[in-house]
Motif scaffolding. Structure first.
Motif, PDB file in Angstrom:
ATOM      1  N   UNK A  80       0.838  -1.193   0.000  1.00  0.00           N
ATOM      2  CA  UNK A  80       0.000   0.000   0.000  1.00  0.00           C
ATOM      3  C   UNK A  80       0.876   1.247   0.000  1.00  0.00           C
ATOM      4  N   UNK A  81       0.297   2.335  -0.479  1.00  0.00           N
ATOM      5  CA  UNK A  81       0.882   3.661  -0.302  1.00  0.00           C
ATOM      6  C   UNK A  81      -0.046   4.497   0.573  1.00  0.00           C
ATOM      7  N   UNK A  82       0.558   5.176   1.514  1.00  0.00           N
ATOM      8  CA  UNK A  82      -0.180   6.189   2.281  1.00  0.00           C
ATOM      9  C   UNK A  82      -0.264   7.459   1.444  1.00  0.00           C
ATOM     10  N   UNK A  83      -1.404   8.134   1.453  1.00  0.00           N
ATOM     11  CA  UNK A  83      -1.564   9.379   0.701  1.00  0.00           C
ATOM     12  C   UNK A  83      -2.251  10.432   1.560  1.00  0.00           C
ATOM     13  N   UNK A  84      -2.040  11.698   1.186  1.00  0.00           N
ATOM     14  CA  UNK A  84      -2.817  12.796   1.770  1.00  0.00           C
ATOM     15  C   UNK A  84      -4.058  12.940   0.900  1.00  0.00           C
ATOM     16  N   UNK A  85      -5.149  12.300   1.316  1.00  0.00           N
ATOM     17  CA  UNK A  85      -6.329  12.234   0.459  1.00  0.00           C
ATOM     18  C   UNK A  85      -7.257  13.429   0.664  1.00  0.00           C
ATOM     19  N   UNK A  86      -7.570  13.739   1.883  1.00  0.00           N
ATOM     20  CA  UNK A  86      -8.367  14.914   2.223  1.00  0.00           C
ATOM     21  C   UNK A  86      -7.725  15.564   3.431  1.00  0.00           C
ATOM     22  N   UNK A  87      -8.530  15.935   4.404  1.00  0.00           N
ATOM     23  CA  UNK A  87      -7.930  16.379   5.668  1.00  0.00           C
ATOM     24  C   UNK A  87      -7.321  15.191   6.394  1.00  0.00           C
ATOM     25  N   UNK A  88      -7.862  14.023   6.138  1.00  0.00           N
ATOM     26  CA  UNK A  88      -7.337  12.797   6.728  1.00  0.00           C
ATOM     27  C   UNK A  88      -6.487  12.044   5.705  1.00  0.00           C
ATOM     28  N   UNK A  89      -5.594  11.228   6.205  1.00  0.00           N
ATOM     29  CA  UNK A  89      -4.794  10.402   5.320  1.00  0.00           C
ATOM     30  C   UNK A  89      -5.636   9.225   4.837  1.00  0.00           C
ATOM     31  N   UNK A  90      -5.133   8.505   3.844  1.00  0.00           N
ATOM     32  CA  UNK A  90      -5.778   7.313   3.341  1.00  0.00           C
ATOM     33  C   UNK A  90      -4.727   6.383   2.768  1.00  0.00           C
ATOM     34  N   UNK A  91      -5.186   5.224   2.263  1.00  0.00           N
ATOM     35  CA  UNK A  91      -4.268   4.231   1.707  1.00  0.00           C
ATOM     36  C   UNK A  91      -4.817   3.739   0.372  1.00  0.00           C
ATOM     37  N   UNK A  92      -3.901   3.490  -0.572  1.00  0.00           N
ATOM     38  CA  UNK A  92      -4.266   2.888  -1.853  1.00  0.00           C
ATOM     39  C   UNK A  92      -3.329   1.719  -2.108  1.00  0.00           C
ATOM     40  N   UNK A  93      -3.795   0.756  -2.877  1.00  0.00           N
ATOM     41  CA  UNK A  93      -2.957  -0.391  -3.209  1.00  0.00           C
ATOM     42  C   UNK A  93      -1.945   0.004  -4.284  1.00  0.00           C
TER      43      UNK A  93
END
Length: 642
Positions: free
Chosen positions: A614-627
């Motif tokens: 996975x990669x961690x990303x700055x998606x919105x105000x919160x972080x998220x993860x994508x494969x």
């Protein structure tokens, strides 16, 4: 405030902890300066060389325009206190803020933080002949009172006024109010570190104040005793704090409850079998007394550290090897350390003190070095940046420390200020409004959601659907599945980007910049004359060719085949969010899927690690993860943590 684990937590527990009662007040055991001395010893100069390089050319005798600067110069002249000493002491006490005459939570007033409780207010009144009320409410009088106290301390020591700054070391020790020689030395050492580094800032009243960097000798070089450590750990001391802070052990109970349940944390061996990747900044939404009381309940949640507002004193509750229940996301719990800061996000002036910021920065630097955690906003995160683990959890995620936490100042204390690293056509920006000058309106600080909050500095920018201040705020379908607009509520993170967070640029148009945020273009005002972001180089990702969109996850769990017998497979469930083809997001770390399984009292949990990346990303105000299998990397080369 801390939240309990998400549904992946094997032990049954309430889904999320409630905020503490807002009516509770803090306790006090001595002056702010006295206790803060224990915390501030041997800190590296907190104004970085980059910060000092931006300090305007000025002297205290020839100040920048502003009445407060002149007040410091006049008070220093009247009582023959070196101006740098007076300014340095005041900076540690209040960062030169007056808070419009309102007291701090410990009852301190004005730039010199004169208090009734420690008697400094009464002594200053006697020395200056000014009434106590004037010393409380008038910054000029308050500064005069502080100068008088320093001069009196110098006289009591039998030293002449008006001498070199290094000769005032003993008087500065006395200003701390501490009866502990080591604590007083620590306080004085920190004042002299500030003097040597220099400071410049705009106060809460809009005053520009400068303390030019002064090559004053270190106190030891001037014949004074060197500072002793604030704490000398015993061989059996369970506390895991840097030696320069004031820290005690108040354990959270590990106790069997009814049936197979237990509380209030899990045993682990994270130094050996798992990585700690995040440091989570919370506020308690309650007093020190109440928070420390709650963490000692076996049927409550837990966190590793609590920091006291009045003096930055730290209590540790859970060993770092173990897993505390603080983030409201079990994946984050297993891979983080939780720091609770005494205070309320709607009352930052009274609670978010300089002493607490500095003690917290010391602790974070220590933990980051221990666990090789990058000092950036994808790894040092607020509780309000933790993602919901599952779609149903998103709406209930916590919002502390809120929009008034000064991330810019905090990262300056960490030695990692947010600065431009690219030109005006960069592919990414880091949010960085000028904290004191940036004052967007918020609502919901009172009993009614629409009630306006008092005007206050903020480090968070608003995000609109178009480059127009009248345009609606962007939507957050995770928080509001019905499609309602986000609001200006102080606890609404749906259209907010905070200082230090980095985003991919989607478009620039005049004074406005658009970023990719929650799967959409989000616009914020970013004029060249008064920028609210800096241009940076960053590693980005985008959906790989041929994919129309990809899912976003709230936790990075392993694939089903990675789970051994006896460990229940955790579903890999996407959130309501998507990333569309062509959109780009800033990348944090690359990590293999990981799950911490703990279900039996008295036995350490075990880590399941898979092959799915996975990669961690700055998606919105919160972080998220994508494969990783869903994306392609663009931008600068991968970092050393890959």
């Amino acid at each position: 405030m801390s939240g309990s684990a998400d549904p992946a937590r094997p032990v049954r527990f309430p889904e999320d902890a409630l905020h503490l009662p807002a009516c509770l007040s803090a306790t006090r055991t001595g002056g702010v300066a006295a206790s803060a001395a224990l915390l501030l010893s041997s800190l590296v100069p907190l104004a970085t060389s980059a910060h000092a390089a931006h300090t305007p050319a000025a002297t205290v005798q020839d100040p920048q325009p502003g009445t407060l600067q002149r007040d410091f110069a006049a008070a220093a002249a009247r009582y023959r206190v070196p101006p740098s000493v007076l300014l340095g002491v005041s900076y540690l006490q209040s960062r030169w803020d007056a808070h419009e005459g309102a007291p701090s939570v410990t009852g301190g007033y004005g730039p010199m933080h004169l208090t009734d409780g420690t008697g400094t207010l009464a002594r200053a009144a006697a020395l200056t002949g000014l009434p106590a009320e004037k010393l409380r409410s008038d910054p000029a009088a308050n500064v005069l009172g502080g100068a008088a106290l320093l001069a009196a301390a110098q006289q009591q020591l039998g030293r002449a006024p008006g001498t070199a700054p290094a000769d005032w070391y003993g008087a500065v020790q006395r200003y701390s109010g501490s009866d502990d020689p080591g604590a007083a030395r620590a306080y004085a050492d920190e004042v002299y570190a500030v003097i040597r580094a220099g400071q410049h800032r705009t106060t809460d009243s809009g005053q520009s104040v400068t303390l030019p960097a002064t090559p004053a000798p270190a106190p030891a070089a001037a014949g004074n005793a060197a500072a002793a450590p604030a704490r000398t750990p015993a061989p059996t001391d369970p506390v895991e704090c840097p030696a320069a802070v004031s820290c005690e052990w108040i354990p959270a109970p590990y106790k069997k409850l009814e049936g197979t349940d237990y509380g209030n944390h899990d045993l682990g061996d994270r130094d050996r079998d798992s990585s700690i990747d995040y440091l989570v900044i919370h506020d308690t939404e309650g007093s020190w007394k109440t928070s420390v009381g709650l963490v000692q309940r076996p049927d409550y949640v837990s966190w590793q550290y609590t920091l006291r507002s009045s003096d930055g004193h730290i209590a540790q509750h859970v060993p770092l090897k173990d897993v505390a229940w603080h983030a409201g996301n079990w994946y984050t719990n297993a891979k983080s350390v939780g720091l609770e800061h005494e205070g309320f996000l709607t009352a930052p002036n009274a609670w978010y003190t300089e002493a607490m910021y500095r003690a917290s920065a010391r602790l974070v630097r220590h933990l980051a070095a221990k666990y090789d955690i990058p000092l950036d906003r994808l790894h040092v995160i607020g509780h309000d940046n933790v993602p919901g683990a599952l779609p149903d959890a998103v709406r209930g995620m916590h919002t502390d420390p809120g929009p008034y936490w000064d991330w810019a100042h905090y990262f300056e204390l960490l030695g990692r200020p947010f600065e431009a690293t690219a030109g005006p056509r960069s592919a990414a920006v880091t949010v960085r409004p000028e904290y004191e000058a940036y004052r967007p309106p918020y609502t919901g600080c009172g009993k009614k959601p629409a009630e306006p909050c008092p005007e206050h500095a903020s480090g968070a920018v608003r995000l609109h659907t178009a480059p127009d201040p009248a345009a609606p705020l962007v939507k957050d379908i995770g928080r509001r599945p019905g499609g309602e607009d986000s609001t200006t509520g102080v606890n609404d993170t749906g259209a907010r980007a905070s200082t230090g967070q980095s985003y991919a640029v989607a478009e620039r148009r005049g004074d406005w910049t658009a970023i990719w945020y929650l799967g959409q273009k989000a616009w914020f005002l970013n004029p060249a004359a008064e920028p609210t972001a800096v241009n940076v180089r960053a590693r980005l990702l985008t959906p790989r060719d041929g994919l129309r969109d990809i899912p976003v996850y709230g936790r990075a769990y392993p694939e089903a085949s990675a789970y051994p017998a006896g460990v229940p497979v955790q579903p890999v469930v996407p959130l309501a969010y998507r990333i569309l083809a062509g959109q780009r997001y800033v990348v944090g770390q690359r990590t293999a899927g990981e799950y911490f399984y703990a279900s039996e009292y008295g036995k350490p949990g075990r880590v399941v690690r898979g092959k799915e990346i996975y990669y961690e990303i700055q998606y919105g105000h919160r972080i998220g993860y994508v494969k990783a299998s869903d994306v392609s990397l663009v931008g600068r080369a991968a970092d050393s943590r890959d």
